[in-house]
Motif scaffolding. Structure first.
Motif, PDB file in Angstrom:
ATOM      1  N   THR A  14       0.671  -1.115   0.157  1.00  0.00           N
ATOM      2  CA  THR A  14      -0.018  -0.055   0.019  1.00  0.00           C
ATOM      3  C   THR A  14       0.740   1.344  -0.161  1.00  0.00           C
ATOM      4  N   ASN A  15       0.191   2.330  -0.256  1.00  0.00           N
ATOM      5  CA  ASN A  15       0.760   3.630  -0.191  1.00  0.00           C
ATOM      6  C   ASN A  15       0.838   3.856   1.501  1.00  0.00           C
ATOM      7  N   GLU A  16       1.766   5.140   1.905  1.00  0.00           N
ATOM      8  CA  GLU A  16       1.905   5.336   3.112  1.00  0.00           C
ATOM      9  C   GLU A  16       0.447   5.840   3.696  1.00  0.00           C
ATOM     10  N   VAL A  17       0.166   5.581   5.076  1.00  0.00           N
ATOM     11  CA  VAL A  17      -1.248   6.137   5.723  1.00  0.00           C
ATOM     12  C   VAL A  17      -0.500   6.762   7.112  1.00  0.00           C
ATOM     13  N   ALA A  64      -8.259   0.148   4.135  1.00  0.00           N
ATOM     14  CA  ALA A  64      -9.080   1.084   3.199  1.00  0.00           C
ATOM     15  C   ALA A  64      -8.011   1.282   2.042  1.00  0.00           C
ATOM     16  N   ASN A  65      -6.777   1.717   2.289  1.00  0.00           N
ATOM     17  CA  ASN A  65      -5.816   2.056   1.252  1.00  0.00           C
ATOM     18  C   ASN A  65      -5.641   1.063   0.392  1.00  0.00           C
ATOM     19  N   PHE A  66      -5.630  -0.391   0.686  1.00  0.00           N
ATOM     20  CA  PHE A  66      -5.672  -1.455  -0.059  1.00  0.00           C
ATOM     21  C   PHE A  66      -6.680  -1.431  -1.063  1.00  0.00           C
ATOM     22  N   ILE A  67      -7.655  -1.565  -0.309  1.00  0.00           N
ATOM     23  CA  ILE A  67      -9.339  -1.360  -1.155  1.00  0.00           C
ATOM     24  C   ILE A  67      -9.153  -0.485  -2.279  1.00  0.00           C
ATOM     25  N   ARG A  68      -8.626   0.713  -2.012  1.00  0.00           N
ATOM     26  CA  ARG A  68      -8.759   1.870  -2.902  1.00  0.00           C
ATOM     27  C   ARG A  68      -7.711   1.469  -4.005  1.00  0.00           C
ATOM     28  N   MET A  69      -6.578   0.574  -3.681  1.00  0.00           N
ATOM     29  CA  MET A  69      -5.708   0.240  -4.976  1.00  0.00           C
ATOM     30  C   MET A  69      -6.383  -0.727  -5.953  1.00  0.00           C
ATOM     31  N   ASP A  70      -7.696  -1.175  -5.678  1.00  0.00           N
ATOM     32  CA  ASP A  70      -8.538  -1.977  -6.618  1.00  0.00           C
ATOM     33  C   ASP A  70      -7.952  -3.389  -6.965  1.00  0.00           C
ATOM     34  N   VAL A  71      -7.022  -3.856  -6.267  1.00  0.00           N
ATOM     35  CA  VAL A  71      -6.422  -5.198  -6.451  1.00  0.00           C
ATOM     36  C   VAL A  71      -7.583  -6.213  -6.509  1.00  0.00           C
ATOM     37  N   LEU A  72      -8.535  -6.197  -5.646  1.00  0.00           N
ATOM     38  CA  LEU A  72      -9.711  -7.164  -5.637  1.00  0.00           C
ATOM     39  C   LEU A  72     -10.720  -6.793  -6.569  1.00  0.00           C
ATOM     40  N   GLY A  73     -11.117  -5.573  -6.594  1.00  0.00           N
ATOM     41  CA  GLY A  73     -11.976  -4.854  -7.673  1.00  0.00           C
ATOM     42  C   GLY A  73     -13.486  -5.755  -7.526  1.00  0.00           C
ATOM     43  N   ARG A  74     -14.064  -5.765  -8.476  1.00  0.00           N
ATOM     44  CA  ARG A  74     -15.470  -6.124  -8.618  1.00  0.00           C
ATOM     45  C   ARG A  74     -15.648  -7.780  -8.709  1.00  0.00           C
ATOM     46  N   LYS A  88       1.257  -5.841  17.582  1.00  0.00           N
ATOM     47  CA  LYS A  88       2.417  -5.992  18.479  1.00  0.00           C
ATOM     48  C   LYS A  88       3.253  -4.935  18.622  1.00  0.00           C
ATOM     49  N   VAL A  89       3.083  -3.737  18.144  1.00  0.00           N
ATOM     50  CA  VAL A  89       3.212  -2.332  18.500  1.00  0.00           C
ATOM     51  C   VAL A  89       2.440  -1.695  18.630  1.00  0.00           C
ATOM     52  N   PRO A  90       2.529  -0.766  19.607  1.00  0.00           N
ATOM     53  CA  PRO A  90       1.388   0.457  19.493  1.00  0.00           C
ATOM     54  C   PRO A  90       1.677   1.506  18.516  1.00  0.00           C
ATOM     55  N   VAL A  91       0.453   1.838  17.868  1.00  0.00           N
ATOM     56  CA  VAL A  91       0.538   2.954  16.726  1.00  0.00           C
ATOM     57  C   VAL A  91       0.034   4.275  17.641  1.00  0.00           C
ATOM     58  N   ARG A  92       0.856   5.452  17.299  1.00  0.00           N
ATOM     59  CA  ARG A  92       0.683   6.544  17.852  1.00  0.00           C
ATOM     60  C   ARG A  92       0.387   7.759  16.509  1.00  0.00           C
ATOM     61  N   PRO A  93      -0.123   8.727  17.171  1.00  0.00           N
ATOM     62  CA  PRO A  93      -0.425   9.994  16.395  1.00  0.00           C
ATOM     63  C   PRO A  93       0.570  10.126  15.465  1.00  0.00           C
ATOM     64  N   ASN A  94       0.450  10.161  14.185  1.00  0.00           N
ATOM     65  CA  ASN A  94       1.515  10.828  13.048  1.00  0.00           C
ATOM     66  C   ASN A  94       2.657   9.575  12.831  1.00  0.00           C
ATOM     67  N   ASP A  95       2.406   8.382  13.077  1.00  0.00           N
ATOM     68  CA  ASP A  95       3.003   7.295  12.576  1.00  0.00           C
ATOM     69  C   ASP A  95       2.784   6.960  10.966  1.00  0.00           C
ATOM     70  N   THR A  96       3.423   6.577  10.316  1.00  0.00           N
ATOM     71  CA  THR A  96       3.481   6.283   8.946  1.00  0.00           C
ATOM     72  C   THR A  96       3.376   4.955   8.892  1.00  0.00           C
ATOM     73  N   LEU A  97       2.124   4.218   8.498  1.00  0.00           N
ATOM     74  CA  LEU A  97       1.920   2.929   8.161  1.00  0.00           C
ATOM     75  C   LEU A  97       2.064   2.462   6.831  1.00  0.00           C
ATOM     76  N   VAL A  98       2.390   1.177   6.419  1.00  0.00           N
ATOM     77  CA  VAL A  98       2.566   0.613   5.220  1.00  0.00           C
ATOM     78  C   VAL A  98       2.041  -0.917   5.366  1.00  0.00           C
ATOM     79  N   GLY A  99       1.228  -1.252   4.598  1.00  0.00           N
ATOM     80  CA  GLY A  99       0.744  -2.739   4.389  1.00  0.00           C
ATOM     81  C   GLY A  99       1.297  -3.341   3.412  1.00  0.00           C
ATOM     82  N   GLU A 100       1.735  -4.699   3.706  1.00  0.00           N
ATOM     83  CA  GLU A 100       1.961  -5.775   2.426  1.00  0.00           C
ATOM     84  C   GLU A 100       1.154  -6.818   2.702  1.00  0.00           C
ATOM     85  N   TYR A 101       0.506  -7.051   1.618  1.00  0.00           N
ATOM     86  CA  TYR A 101      -0.575  -7.868   1.602  1.00  0.00           C
ATOM     87  C   TYR A 101      -0.198  -9.176   0.583  1.00  0.00           C
ATOM     88  N   THR A 102       0.245 -10.335   1.117  1.00  0.00           N
ATOM     89  CA  THR A 102       0.712 -11.469   0.486  1.00  0.00           C
ATOM     90  C   THR A 102      -0.207 -12.499   0.384  1.00  0.00           C
TER      91      THR A 102
END
Length: 142
Positions: A14-17, A64-74, A88-102
Motif C-alpha cells: 500500500t501507499n503510506e497512511v 481502506a488504502n489496500f481497497i482503494r488500490m482496486d486489487v480485488l475489484g468487482r 505487536k507495537v502500539p500505533v501513535r499519532p503521526n505514525d506512517t503505516l504501510v501494509g504488505e498483502y501477500t
C-alpha cells in the motif's frame, strides 16, 4: 482481479497512511472507547505512556488504502473472515503505516465459479517495526 490472476507469493504494497490523532480519537470514541485511545492525560499513565490508536483503527486505515488500490475489484465476492490478528507495537499519532498483502494460499471451489484467496497482512510503521499482522480469506470470482 479474478481468482485465476492471483499467484501464491504475490505481494501488494500500500501507499503510506499517516495516522491522524483526531481520526484515531473519533474512531475510538465510536468503536473502541478505552482511555488510552481517548484521553491524552490518562494515557500518559497507561502502560503505553501516551495516546495510542485502536488496533482496529490501524488495521482498517491500511485496509481502506489496500481497497482503494482496486486489487480485488468487482471480482471480490466478500470476505470470509479473519483467522488471526496480532497487535505487536502500539500505533501513535503521526505514525506512517504501510501494509504488505501477500497471497499465501488459494483454492478453487467445487463449483469452479469461485475461489478462496488467503492473504497474509503485515503492517509496519516508519521504523520498519511490524505493528500488526492479519490472516484473512477472500472469496473471488473465477
Amino acid at each position: 482481479m479474478k481468482f485465476d490472476e492471483f499467484t501464491i507469493g504475490d505481494i501488494y504494497k500500500t501507499n503510506e497512511v499517516i495516522t491522524d490523532k483526531n481520526d484515531m480519537m473519533e474512531y475510538a470514541e465510536k468503536y473502541d472507547p478505552q482511555y488510552f485511545h481517548l484521553d491524552e492525560e490518562a494515557a500518559k499513565e497507561s502502560p503505553f505512556g501516551s495516546l495510542i490508536a485502536s488496533g482496529f483503527y490501524s488495521m482498517n486505515a491500511v485496509w481502506a488504502n489496500f481497497i482503494r488500490m482496486d486489487v480485488l475489484g468487482r471480482d471480490c465476492l466478500g470476505g470470509l473472515g479473519i483467522d488471526e490478528i496480532k497487535w505487536k507495537v502500539p500505533v501513535r499519532p503521526n505514525d506512517t503505516l504501510v501494509g504488505e498483502y501477500t497471497i499465501t494460499d488459494k483454492r478453487l471451489l467445487s463449483d469452479k465459479q469461485r475461489g478462496i484467496v488467503s492473504l497474509g497482512v503485515s503492517i509496519k510503521n516508519q521504523e520498519k517495526q511490524e505493528v500488526l499482522t492479519v490472516k484473512t480469506k477472500i472469496l473471488l470470482a473465477v
